[in-house]
Write an enzyme that holds these catalytic residues in place. Sequence first.
Site, PDB file in Angstrom:
ATOM      1  N   ASP A  49       0.833  -1.195   0.000  1.00  0.00           N
ATOM      2  CA  ASP A  49       0.000   0.000   0.000  1.00  0.00           C
ATOM      3  C   ASP A  49       0.872   1.251   0.000  1.00  0.00           C
ATOM      4  OD1 ASP A  49      -2.566   1.494   0.482  1.00  0.00           O
ATOM      5  OD2 ASP A  49      -1.552   1.956   2.363  1.00  0.00           O
ATOM      6  N   GLU A 121      -2.023  -5.349  -3.527  1.00  0.00           N
ATOM      7  CA  GLU A 121      -1.030  -4.606  -2.756  1.00  0.00           C
ATOM      8  C   GLU A 121       0.097  -5.527  -2.291  1.00  0.00           C
ATOM      9  OE1 GLU A 121      -4.048  -1.199  -0.930  1.00  0.00           O
ATOM     10  OE2 GLU A 121      -3.541  -2.973   0.257  1.00  0.00           O
TER      11      GLU A 121
END
Length: 226
Positions: A49, A121
Site C-alpha cells: 500500500d 497490494e
Amino acid sequence: MKLSAELVAFSKRIGHDFARPELLLRSVTHSSVSSPTRDDNQRLEFLGDRVLGLVMAEALLKTDRAASEGQLAPRYNALVRKEACADVAREIDIGAVLKLGRSEQMSGGRRKQALLGDAMEAVIAAVYLDAGFEVAREMILRLWGDRIKTVEADARDPKTALQEWAQGRGLQPPLYVEVGRDGPDHAPVFRIEARLQSGDTAQASAGSKRVAEQAAAKALLDQVRG
C-alpha cells in the site's frame, strides 16, 4: 522453491520473474490458510500500500505539473483505493491464484473486492522486496496504465462525493443504516441503505459494510443527480 504452473503463468502476466519465488507465494496466501509454517499476505499488503502510494504520488505530479494539492489529492485517492486495486487485480486474474481456506472459497473469495485489492497490494510488495523500487514502479505504472492520465480531476469516492453534494445544498451528512443481512455467519452479505435529510434513499448489498456503503452512496448519488 519451485512455483506451480499457475503461479509461473501469473508471474508472466505481471511481467516479473521472481528471484525469491517464496515472496510471490506469500503475496497470494490469504490468512484463512496461514499457519506457523505458512505466512499470509497481510504484512506484504501493508508494505505494498505504501509503495503504491509513493508511485502514484510521483506519477500524478509528473502528469499534471500545474495541479494544486487540492486537485491532486482526490485523483490520488481514486488511484490507490481498494476498488482501483481490485480492478487491476481482476485484469491480471489474481483470483485464479489466491490461496484460500475452504470457507473463503465457498463464499466466493476469489471474486471479493477486498481480498483482490489486498492481494494486489501484497504482490506489489513482493516485487518491491524481490527486485527493488524501480522494478516495482515500472510494474505498477504498466498495470495501472491509462488510469493515471484519465483519472477525473474531481474524482471522489462515492461516500465523500455524496456528503459534499449534501453539504452543498445545506443538508446534513448522509446516514448509512444496515437494513438487512443475508448469508451464513462466516460469509455475511450486508444490505445498507444510504439516506439523505431530503428523504431520498438507496440500497446496496456487499460482503463488507464498507463496500456496501460505498455502493449505496453511489446509487443514491446517481439518483439525486438524475
